[in-house]
Design a protein around this motif. Structure first.
Motif, PDB file in Angstrom:
ATOM      1  N   LYS A  80      33.017  35.887  38.194  1.00  0.00           N
ATOM      2  CA  LYS A  80      31.798  35.220  38.661  1.00  0.00           C
ATOM      3  C   LYS A  80      31.862  34.890  40.146  1.00  0.00           C
ATOM      4  O   LYS A  80      30.832  34.707  40.784  1.00  0.00           O
ATOM      5  CB  LYS A  80      31.575  33.921  37.875  1.00  0.00           C
ATOM      6  N   LYS A  81      33.080  34.766  40.684  1.00  0.00           N
ATOM      7  CA  LYS A  81      33.268  34.410  42.083  1.00  0.00           C
ATOM      8  C   LYS A  81      34.254  35.382  42.721  1.00  0.00           C
ATOM      9  O   LYS A  81      34.896  36.176  42.031  1.00  0.00           O
ATOM     10  CB  LYS A  81      33.750  32.965  42.215  1.00  0.00           C
ATOM     11  N   ASN A  82      34.410  35.267  44.044  1.00  0.00           N
ATOM     12  CA  ASN A  82      35.262  36.208  44.771  1.00  0.00           C
ATOM     13  C   ASN A  82      36.741  36.080  44.414  1.00  0.00           C
ATOM     14  O   ASN A  82      37.439  37.079  44.281  1.00  0.00           O
ATOM     15  CB  ASN A  82      35.082  36.018  46.280  1.00  0.00           C
ATOM     16  N   CYS A  83      37.214  34.864  44.263  1.00  0.00           N
ATOM     17  CA  CYS A  83      38.640  34.644  43.964  1.00  0.00           C
ATOM     18  C   CYS A  83      38.757  33.873  42.655  1.00  0.00           C
ATOM     19  O   CYS A  83      38.929  32.637  42.662  1.00  0.00           O
ATOM     20  CB  CYS A  83      39.314  33.876  45.096  1.00  0.00           C
ATOM     21  N   PRO A  84      38.677  34.546  41.527  1.00  0.00           N
ATOM     22  CA  PRO A  84      38.792  33.834  40.246  1.00  0.00           C
ATOM     23  C   PRO A  84      40.204  33.318  40.029  1.00  0.00           C
ATOM     24  O   PRO A  84      41.191  33.996  40.323  1.00  0.00           O
ATOM     25  CB  PRO A  84      38.428  34.911  39.215  1.00  0.00           C
ATOM     26  N   SER A  85      40.301  32.084  39.525  1.00  0.00           N
ATOM     27  CA  SER A  85      41.613  31.469  39.313  1.00  0.00           C
ATOM     28  C   SER A  85      41.836  31.045  37.865  1.00  0.00           C
ATOM     29  O   SER A  85      42.957  30.723  37.490  1.00  0.00           O
ATOM     30  CB  SER A  85      41.771  30.244  40.222  1.00  0.00           C
ATOM     31  N   ASP A  89      36.188  31.546  35.214  1.00  0.00           N
ATOM     32  CA  ASP A  89      35.640  32.234  36.376  1.00  0.00           C
ATOM     33  C   ASP A  89      35.212  33.664  36.045  1.00  0.00           C
ATOM     34  O   ASP A  89      34.756  34.385  36.930  1.00  0.00           O
ATOM     35  CB  ASP A  89      36.680  32.270  37.502  1.00  0.00           C
ATOM     36  N   TYR A  90      35.394  34.067  34.783  1.00  0.00           N
ATOM     37  CA  TYR A  90      34.991  35.405  34.351  1.00  0.00           C
ATOM     38  C   TYR A  90      33.881  35.286  33.304  1.00  0.00           C
ATOM     39  O   TYR A  90      33.825  34.320  32.550  1.00  0.00           O
ATOM     40  CB  TYR A  90      36.166  36.163  33.737  1.00  0.00           C
ATOM     41  N   ARG A  91      33.042  36.284  33.279  1.00  0.00           N
ATOM     42  CA  ARG A  91      32.050  36.379  32.211  1.00  0.00           C
ATOM     43  C   ARG A  91      32.269  37.689  31.469  1.00  0.00           C
ATOM     44  O   ARG A  91      32.507  38.731  32.091  1.00  0.00           O
ATOM     45  CB  ARG A  91      30.624  36.297  32.741  1.00  0.00           C
ATOM     46  N   PRO A  92      32.226  37.654  30.139  1.00  0.00           N
ATOM     47  CA  PRO A  92      32.468  38.882  29.372  1.00  0.00           C
ATOM     48  C   PRO A  92      31.232  39.781  29.357  1.00  0.00           C
ATOM     49  O   PRO A  92      30.121  39.327  29.130  1.00  0.00           O
ATOM     50  CB  PRO A  92      32.795  38.358  27.971  1.00  0.00           C
ATOM     51  N   VAL A  93      31.445  41.050  29.607  1.00  0.00           N
ATOM     52  CA  VAL A  93      30.380  42.046  29.558  1.00  0.00           C
ATOM     53  C   VAL A  93      30.760  43.086  28.510  1.00  0.00           C
ATOM     54  O   VAL A  93      31.847  43.655  28.558  1.00  0.00           O
ATOM     55  CB  VAL A  93      30.181  42.724  30.928  1.00  0.00           C
TER      56      VAL A  93
END
Length: 200
Positions: A80-85, A89-93
């Motif tokens: 979802k963002k440039n630097c996921p930590s 910060d992730y979305r499942p597709v």
């Protein structure tokens, strides 16, 4: 026990022209599903694939079955963002077969006219040209029309169902709207906000 449907007398439900037209609508930049058939290939070869896919689709509808691979999906985490930590910060597709999507779209175009007369006029989801904004406008219109009569109140209950990493979350919001001292404004009071967690 009932005999399986006969495949000798195939009744054409979906035409080859419909299949070609639907394949030409595919977006070529989309990712392929588990069957590795990218939409760019299907769109480019729409003229050649129209008749073979028409036979497969009609046979699938007649038998009431689809290939297992068409029902399979690959879950890909997209940041979802440039630097996921962290995981949030992730979305499942879900990547599914474009052949299955094409069959679903074609079947929906055949099914919708048959059930349109039985649809609720207040159904805002899964309708072409209608969305969340229309539902909100309808709700506000009903609330304001009632409050314009004077000395009225409106109670609204919002339910939000969410699945966050296996935890089923139900958010309940109870809103109490009453007439304020100024006729052009309304007083929105949030009364209740609850969270229920289950099946974690």
């Amino acid at each position: 026990m009932a005999a399986p449907p006969s495949t000798t007398s195939t009744q054409t439900v979906i035409s080859a022209d419909l299949v070609r037209g639907q394949l030409r609508k595919l977006q070529p930049r989309k990712a392929a599903g588990p069957d590795k058939l990218c939409p760019r290939l299907l769109k480019t070869c729409a003229a050649e694939l129209g008749e073979p896919l028409q036979r497969i689709f009609n046979l699938s509808l007649q038998l009431g079955r689809v290939p297992t691979l068409w029902k399979t999906s690959c879950i890909v985490p997209v940041p979802k963002k440039n630097c996921p930590s962290e995981l949030n910060d992730y979305r499942p597709v879900a990547l599914t077969s474009y052949l299955m999507k094409t069959l679903e779209w074609l079947f929906l175009s055949l099914l919708r006219p048959q059930v349109q007369h039985a649809q609720d006029s207040l159904q805002f989801a899964y309708q072409a040209g209608v969305g969340v904004e229309d539902a909100i406008l309808y709700l506000l219109h009903r609330a304001h029309s009632h409050l314009d009569k004077g000395n009225g109140t409106v109670r609204i209950l919002f339910l939000d169902f969410k699945d966050d990493r296996g935890c089923k979350t139900i958010t309940v919001q109870y809103v109490f709207i009453t007439w304020s001292l100024l006729p052009s404004f309304y007083c929105y009071i949030l009364i209740l906000r609850l969270y229920f967690y289950s099946h974690c």
